[in-house]
Motif scaffolding. Structure first.
Motif, PDB file in Angstrom:
ATOM      1  N   GLU A 184      35.219  -9.497  -5.989  1.00  0.00           N
ATOM      2  CA  GLU A 184      35.004 -10.111  -7.296  1.00  0.00           C
ATOM      3  C   GLU A 184      33.821 -11.055  -7.369  1.00  0.00           C
ATOM      4  O   GLU A 184      33.404 -11.250  -6.325  1.00  0.00           O
ATOM      5  N   ALA A 185      33.052 -11.448  -8.490  1.00  0.00           N
ATOM      6  CA  ALA A 185      32.121 -12.349  -8.240  1.00  0.00           C
ATOM      7  C   ALA A 185      31.962 -12.952  -9.610  1.00  0.00           C
ATOM      8  O   ALA A 185      32.365 -12.417 -10.608  1.00  0.00           O
ATOM      9  N   GLN A 186      31.592 -14.315  -9.379  1.00  0.00           N
ATOM     10  CA  GLN A 186      31.168 -15.235 -10.849  1.00  0.00           C
ATOM     11  C   GLN A 186      30.603 -16.260 -10.441  1.00  0.00           C
ATOM     12  O   GLN A 186      30.022 -16.516  -9.255  1.00  0.00           O
ATOM     13  N   MET A 187      30.073 -17.042 -11.571  1.00  0.00           N
ATOM     14  CA  MET A 187      29.118 -18.005 -11.652  1.00  0.00           C
ATOM     15  C   MET A 187      30.131 -19.292 -11.657  1.00  0.00           C
ATOM     16  O   MET A 187      30.796 -19.368 -12.465  1.00  0.00           O
ATOM     17  N   GLY A 227      27.334 -22.194  -7.899  1.00  0.00           N
ATOM     18  CA  GLY A 227      26.415 -21.647  -8.188  1.00  0.00           C
ATOM     19  C   GLY A 227      27.182 -19.952  -8.233  1.00  0.00           C
ATOM     20  O   GLY A 227      28.305 -19.982  -8.369  1.00  0.00           O
ATOM     21  N   PRO A 228      26.383 -18.826  -8.050  1.00  0.00           N
ATOM     22  CA  PRO A 228      26.878 -17.565  -7.805  1.00  0.00           C
ATOM     23  C   PRO A 228      27.471 -17.379  -6.727  1.00  0.00           C
ATOM     24  O   PRO A 228      26.967 -17.863  -5.490  1.00  0.00           O
ATOM     25  N   THR A 229      29.008 -17.034  -6.684  1.00  0.00           N
ATOM     26  CA  THR A 229      29.705 -16.768  -5.625  1.00  0.00           C
ATOM     27  C   THR A 229      30.255 -15.426  -5.785  1.00  0.00           C
ATOM     28  O   THR A 229      30.343 -14.905  -6.840  1.00  0.00           O
ATOM     29  N   ALA A 230      30.455 -14.656  -4.551  1.00  0.00           N
ATOM     30  CA  ALA A 230      30.941 -13.297  -4.147  1.00  0.00           C
ATOM     31  C   ALA A 230      32.309 -13.342  -3.221  1.00  0.00           C
ATOM     32  O   ALA A 230      31.974 -13.823  -2.208  1.00  0.00           O
ATOM     33  N   THR A 231      33.308 -12.765  -3.686  1.00  0.00           N
ATOM     34  CA  THR A 231      34.359 -12.362  -2.743  1.00  0.00           C
ATOM     35  C   THR A 231      34.181 -10.989  -2.170  1.00  0.00           C
ATOM     36  O   THR A 231      34.042 -10.045  -2.646  1.00  0.00           O
ATOM     37  N   ALA A 277      22.231  -5.441  -6.500  1.00  0.00           N
ATOM     38  CA  ALA A 277      20.804  -5.960  -6.815  1.00  0.00           C
ATOM     39  C   ALA A 277      20.508  -7.158  -6.458  1.00  0.00           C
ATOM     40  O   ALA A 277      19.454  -7.690  -6.780  1.00  0.00           O
ATOM     41  N   GLN A 278      21.505  -8.010  -5.882  1.00  0.00           N
ATOM     42  CA  GLN A 278      21.332  -9.512  -5.761  1.00  0.00           C
ATOM     43  C   GLN A 278      21.222  -9.699  -4.283  1.00  0.00           C
ATOM     44  O   GLN A 278      21.860  -8.708  -3.306  1.00  0.00           O
ATOM     45  N   TRP A 279      20.657 -10.600  -3.750  1.00  0.00           N
ATOM     46  CA  TRP A 279      20.483 -10.764  -2.406  1.00  0.00           C
ATOM     47  C   TRP A 279      20.616 -12.476  -2.261  1.00  0.00           C
ATOM     48  O   TRP A 279      20.694 -13.380  -2.999  1.00  0.00           O
ATOM     49  N   GLY A 309      22.266 -14.252  -7.746  1.00  0.00           N
ATOM     50  CA  GLY A 309      22.541 -14.056  -9.012  1.00  0.00           C
ATOM     51  C   GLY A 309      24.259 -13.495  -8.562  1.00  0.00           C
ATOM     52  O   GLY A 309      24.469 -13.366  -7.473  1.00  0.00           O
ATOM     53  N   VAL A 310      24.760 -13.123  -9.699  1.00  0.00           N
ATOM     54  CA  VAL A 310      26.013 -12.535  -9.805  1.00  0.00           C
ATOM     55  C   VAL A 310      26.130 -11.100  -9.507  1.00  0.00           C
ATOM     56  O   VAL A 310      25.717 -10.406 -10.375  1.00  0.00           O
TER      57      VAL A 310
END
Length: 169
Positions: free
Chosen positions: A86-89, A94-98, A116-118, A148-149
């Motif tokens: 999962e991911a969210q702002m 800022g942008p986080t991702a599990t 597409a994010q880095w 980004g997310v």
């Protein structure tokens, strides 16, 4: 998990309560395209109770059995790969991702490409909310430092430099 195409085992919690209705839960899962074994599908569904510990041993046995049948092995000595759960702002982060690490070891400071994010990993937070320096195979951690997310189900991989990650994104 479905987007990633990985093996799914469902743990139905609170099955010790008198109002527990496993058939209702299975019906709700079916409405979302998740067909459990009891209803002719291929996804395991185990009744458990976190409070009493009922069914936990059977769940662990099932996980071990699935891992043996699928011959799951991971190499913790290489660059990490895996999936975004999962991911969210998040405010203040800022942008986080599990991220669920499938293979290798994820480290703070790695250059990560998530769909597409880095970004460069600034912090890793485990399931208990503690900051950790590394995450090995089969661990899920919240990652901070992305541009980004990313999307749920996106694959992630580690790049040798931020320039390479940016170009690949």
């Amino acid at each position: 998990a479905q987007a990633a195409g990985v093996c799914i085992i469902i743990a139905m919690n609170k099955m010790d309560l008198p109002a527990a209705n496993p058939d209702r839960l299975k019906q709700q899962l079916n409405e979302h395209g998740v067909m459990v074994e009891d209803w002719g599908g291929s996804i395991g569904c185990m009744p458990v109770s976190a409070m009493t510990g009922q069914g936990i041993d059977e769940l662990l046995e099932r996980i071990t059995l699935e891992a043996e049948m699928l011959e799951l092995r991971a190499n913790k000595h290489k660059r990490a790969t895996g999936y975004v759960i999962e991911a969210q702002m998040e405010a203040g982060m800022g942008p986080t991702a599990t991220l669920l690490v499938r293979d290798g070891t994820l480290k703070v400071g790695d250059n990560v490409l998530c769909g597409a994010q880095w970004g460069r990993i600034k912090a890793l937070i485990d399931c208990q909310g503690k900051k950790v320096r590394t995450a090995g195979p089969s661990h899920a951690v919240k990652c901070m430092g992305l541009t980004g997310v990313p999307g749920a189900g996106d694959e992630f991989s580690i790049c040798s430099s931020d320039r390479e990650a940016r170009q690949l994104s």
